[in-house]
Design a protein around this motif. Structure first.
Motif, PDB file in Angstrom:
ATOM      1  N   ALA A   1      41.456  99.696 -27.850  1.00 52.12           N
ATOM      2  CA  ALA A   1      40.212  99.295 -27.064  1.00 52.12           C
ATOM      3  C   ALA A   1      40.284  98.102 -25.996  1.00 52.12           C
ATOM      4  CB  ALA A   1      39.116  99.170 -28.091  1.00 52.12           C
ATOM      5  N   VAL A   2      39.394  98.294 -25.121  1.00 57.42           N
ATOM      6  CA  VAL A   2      39.824  97.337 -23.931  1.00 57.42           C
ATOM      7  C   VAL A   2      38.316  96.807 -23.871  1.00 57.42           C
ATOM      8  CG1 VAL A   2      40.387  96.736 -21.761  1.00 57.42           C
ATOM      9  CG2 VAL A   2      41.510  98.403 -22.841  1.00 57.42           C
ATOM     10  N   HIS A   3      38.000  95.202 -23.669  1.00 59.06           N
ATOM     11  CA  HIS A   3      36.791  94.633 -23.314  1.00 59.06           C
ATOM     12  C   HIS A   3      36.887  94.343 -21.747  1.00 59.06           C
ATOM     13  CE1 HIS A   3      34.817  93.753 -27.241  1.00 59.06           C
ATOM     14  NE2 HIS A   3      35.803  94.457 -27.685  1.00 59.06           N
ATOM     15  N   VAL A   4      36.002  94.700 -21.091  1.00 59.60           N
ATOM     16  CA  VAL A   4      35.975  94.444 -19.559  1.00 59.60           C
ATOM     17  C   VAL A   4      35.014  93.355 -19.080  1.00 59.60           C
ATOM     18  CG1 VAL A   4      35.642  95.284 -17.244  1.00 59.60           C
ATOM     19  CG2 VAL A   4      36.624  96.554 -18.865  1.00 59.60           C
ATOM     20  N   THR A   5      35.396  92.303 -18.990  1.00 62.87           N
ATOM     21  CA  THR A   5      34.634  90.936 -18.786  1.00 62.87           C
ATOM     22  C   THR A   5      34.993  90.403 -17.401  1.00 62.87           C
ATOM     23  OG1 THR A   5      35.972  89.159 -19.579  1.00 62.87           O
ATOM     24  CG2 THR A   5      34.571  90.321 -21.164  1.00 62.87           C
ATOM     25  N   SER A   6      35.428  90.988 -16.523  1.00 64.37           N
ATOM     26  CA  SER A   6      35.904  90.811 -15.248  1.00 64.37           C
ATOM     27  C   SER A   6      34.581  90.704 -14.154  1.00 64.37           C
ATOM     28  CB  SER A   6      36.856  91.825 -14.674  1.00 64.37           C
ATOM     29  OG  SER A   6      36.205  93.049 -14.786  1.00 64.37           O
ATOM     30  N   PRO A   7      34.763  90.079 -13.087  1.00 64.39           N
ATOM     31  CA  PRO A   7      33.526  90.303 -12.060  1.00 64.39           C
ATOM     32  C   PRO A   7      33.136  91.574 -11.788  1.00 64.39           C
ATOM     33  CG  PRO A   7      34.983  88.560 -11.401  1.00 64.39           C
ATOM     34  CD  PRO A   7      35.800  89.287 -12.557  1.00 64.39           C
ATOM     35  N   ASN A   8      31.999  91.870 -11.338  1.00 69.21           N
ATOM     36  CA  ASN A   8      31.298  93.228 -11.373  1.00 69.21           C
ATOM     37  C   ASN A   8      31.898  94.043 -10.593  1.00 69.21           C
ATOM     38  OD1 ASN A   8      29.430  91.648 -12.691  1.00 69.21           O
ATOM     39  ND2 ASN A   8      27.992  91.567 -10.876  1.00 69.21           N
ATOM     40  N   HIS A   9      32.585  93.817  -9.429  1.00 66.02           N
ATOM     41  CA  HIS A   9      33.368  94.608  -8.588  1.00 66.02           C
ATOM     42  C   HIS A   9      34.306  95.369  -9.065  1.00 66.02           C
ATOM     43  CE1 HIS A   9      35.917  90.969  -7.882  1.00 66.02           C
ATOM     44  NE2 HIS A   9      36.818  92.234  -7.199  1.00 66.02           N
ATOM     45  N   ALA A  10      35.099  94.650 -10.208  1.00 71.56           N
ATOM     46  CA  ALA A  10      36.254  95.383 -10.635  1.00 71.56           C
ATOM     47  C   ALA A  10      35.886  96.306 -11.951  1.00 71.56           C
ATOM     48  CB  ALA A  10      37.028  94.151 -11.364  1.00 71.56           C
ATOM     49  N   HIS A  11      34.817  96.510 -12.418  1.00 73.14           N
ATOM     50  CA  HIS A  11      34.248  97.306 -13.611  1.00 73.14           C
ATOM     51  C   HIS A  11      34.623  98.796 -13.377  1.00 73.14           C
ATOM     52  CE1 HIS A  11      31.054  94.026 -15.105  1.00 73.14           C
ATOM     53  NE2 HIS A  11      32.142  93.738 -14.807  1.00 73.14           N
ATOM     54  N   TYR A  12      34.335  99.129 -12.030  1.00 65.23           N
ATOM     55  CA  TYR A  12      34.412 100.752 -12.134  1.00 65.23           C
ATOM     56  C   TYR A  12      35.785 101.033 -12.011  1.00 65.23           C
ATOM     57  CZ  TYR A  12      34.449 104.744  -9.014  1.00 65.23           C
ATOM     58  OH  TYR A  12      34.498 106.256  -8.444  1.00 65.23           O
ATOM     59  N   ALA A  13      36.947 100.779 -11.348  1.00 66.25           N
ATOM     60  CA  ALA A  13      37.957 101.072 -11.208  1.00 66.25           C
ATOM     61  C   ALA A  13      38.677 100.597 -12.498  1.00 66.25           C
ATOM     62  CB  ALA A  13      38.891 100.300 -10.080  1.00 66.25           C
ATOM     63  N   GLN A  14      38.546  99.557 -13.283  1.00 58.57           N
ATOM     64  CA  GLN A  14      39.186  99.421 -14.240  1.00 58.57           C
ATOM     65  C   GLN A  14      38.752 100.264 -15.602  1.00 58.57           C
ATOM     66  OE1 GLN A  14      37.951  95.048 -14.878  1.00 58.57           O
ATOM     67  NE2 GLN A  14      39.921  94.293 -13.744  1.00 58.57           N
ATOM     68  N   VAL A  15      37.263 100.593 -15.702  1.00 62.95           N
ATOM     69  CA  VAL A  15      36.911 101.323 -16.802  1.00 62.95           C
ATOM     70  C   VAL A  15      37.440 102.944 -16.719  1.00 62.95           C
ATOM     71  CG1 VAL A  15      34.966 102.424 -17.545  1.00 62.95           C
ATOM     72  CG2 VAL A  15      34.729  99.955 -17.228  1.00 62.95           C
ATOM     73  N   LYS A  16      37.189 103.360 -15.183  1.00 63.86           N
ATOM     74  CA  LYS A  16      38.149 104.434 -15.043  1.00 63.86           C
ATOM     75  C   LYS A  16      39.441 104.670 -15.474  1.00 63.86           C
ATOM     76  CE  LYS A  16      37.699 106.733 -11.208  1.00 63.86           C
ATOM     77  NZ  LYS A  16      37.471 107.341  -9.746  1.00 63.86           N
ATOM     78  N   ALA A  17      40.300 103.582 -15.437  1.00 67.28           N
ATOM     79  CA  ALA A  17      41.751 103.507 -15.628  1.00 67.28           C
ATOM     80  C   ALA A  17      41.794 103.694 -17.138  1.00 67.28           C
ATOM     81  CB  ALA A  17      42.259 102.454 -15.240  1.00 67.28           C
ATOM     82  N   ILE A  18      40.789 102.504 -18.031  1.00 66.82           N
ATOM     83  CA  ILE A  18      40.914 102.741 -19.260  1.00 66.82           C
ATOM     84  C   ILE A  18      40.717 103.904 -19.963  1.00 66.82           C
ATOM     85  CG2 ILE A  18      39.762 101.240 -21.051  1.00 66.82           C
ATOM     86  CD1 ILE A  18      39.201  98.995 -19.390  1.00 66.82           C
TER      87      ILE A  18
END
Length: 386
Positions: A70-87
């Motif tokens: 599992a991965v926790h995403v606590t990056s700035p808002n603009h990064a959420h979309y691409a990071q979550v898609k990849a995860i």
């Protein structure tokens, strides 16, 4: 897998909130595989400071690590979309900080990807997990307050009250078009919708930017930290310092909220009051262990958080005996405990009460409505709501 310690968890982001996530995960006994910082040097520095065994050089390196479940995403808002898609594409479970995305188009796609993945996908609206907020949800569901009529409150802070205060959320390309509403206002909307069992379907909003020009430090600044006399440059600000929003709920209730990040002396003041046909309840995050209960014919009450005195929902969220205050960090522990219980089971349970990607998408639709209302000067419907 038999327990939390069998799960490997990576955290993206090493700032204030990423550190809070790591602390709660450790309390649960999770195996933290590593962190991903904004760059390799930053990641290595923070991993050492936090006692984390590894700093990943890239998201790709993190996602091919077989130890990561599992991965926790606590990056700035603009990064959420691409990071979550990849995860999700890598088959990992994901817990994403709010707001879920920068736009409702992004969040709508993220909802579909999460559904198709079969993975557990949660949004970190942690304030649901103050035990007395769970207690209040149970009371409303049981009809203790009667039909809900009025839902009011605020979320006020002061960490951006001066022109010299700075954070990445002030930049529209990193934080989005809305700031006080998207950052703290969606917390309040998610919480009162959770408690009341109904969402706002229409809103009337006014936004205010009281500090149109700020000094942006030329070096990095942590959230809630001061710039410390660094060299700076003037930057024009377009995002909201504060907002006033009227609400119409799906169940016929009416409401209002004010948000502010420029209210001196209010560090993290989240407040709600819900009035029903048979009673009222109110709660304040600066006094999280007390729930006010209002009556007409008998004396008012204050319920101190005590698992032995609370309903099933409230006592299930409590971790400490009565008189031992549970606060901000404890909400992450309770939230993650619920999420990882479902991860161990392989899917989100029917009784799960943490925020889903669908909830996160609703918050983006709410933000769209706020922007439209502020621009058009009238009531607008929140998209996708009946």
């Amino acid at each position: 897998m038999n327990g939390f310690s069998d799960l490997g968890v990576a955290v993206i982001g090493t700032g204030f909130i990423g550190t809070v996530h790591i602390g709660a995960l450790r309390r649960l006994g999770m195996h933290i595989t590593g962190v991903l910082g904004s760059n390799a040097a930053r990641g290595a520095e923070r991993a050492a400071a936090l006692g984390v065994p590894r700093a990943y050089d890239s998201l790709d390196q993190l996602l091919v690590d077989p130890a990561v479940d599992a991965v926790h995403v606590t990056s700035p808002n603009h990064a959420h979309y691409a990071q979550v898609k990849a995860i999700l594409a890598a088959g990992k479970h994901v817990i994403c900080e709010k707001p879920l995305a920068m736009t409702s188009a992004e969040s709508a796609e993220m909802v579909e990807l999460a559904r198709a993945s079969g993975r557990v996908a949660a949004v970190c609206y942690n304030t649901r997990f103050y035990p007395l907020n769970q207690q209040a949800r149970g009371m409303v569901a049981a009809g203790d307050l009667g039909d809900i009529r009025l839902v009011t409150g605020h979320y006020h802070q002061d960490w951006l009250a001066r022109a010299s205060d700075w954070n990445w959320r002030l930049e529209t390309d990193e934080g989005g078009t809305l700031r006080s509403v998207a950052d703290i206002g969606t917390h309040w909307i998610d919480l009162v919708s959770f408690i009341a069992g109904a969402r706002p379907t229409a809103i009337l909003a006014e936004l205010a930017t009281f500090i149109p020009e700020r000094q942006r430090p030329l070096g990095p600044v942590e959230t809630f930290a001061k710039a410390g006399g660094q060299a700076s440059e003037a930057r024009h600000i377009e995002t909201d310092d504060a907002a006033l929003i009227l609400l119409r709920f799906a169940n016929g209730a009416r409401g209002s909220i004010t948000t502010s990040q420029v209210s001196h002396g209010r560090k993290n003041a989240m407040n709600w009051e819900i009035s029903g046909a048979d009673g009222s309840a109110a709660w304040d995050s600066e006094h999280p262990d007390h729930l006010w209960l209002g009556h007409r014919e008998v004396p008012n009450q204050v319920l101190q958080r005590d698992p032995g005195l609370m309903n099933a929902l409230g006592s299930a969220a409590a971790s400490l005996p009565g008189g031992h205050v549970e606060g901000f960090a404890d909400t992450f522990f309770s939230l993650f405990r619920a999420v990882y219980t479902d991860i161990l089971a392989g899917r989100r349970s029917e009784q799960a009460n943490y925020a889903s990607f669908e909830d996160g998408h609703y918050e983006m639709l709410f933000c769209d409505a706020v922007i439209r209302s502020a621009r058009e000067g009238g009531w607008v419907d929140v998209g996708g709501q009946g």
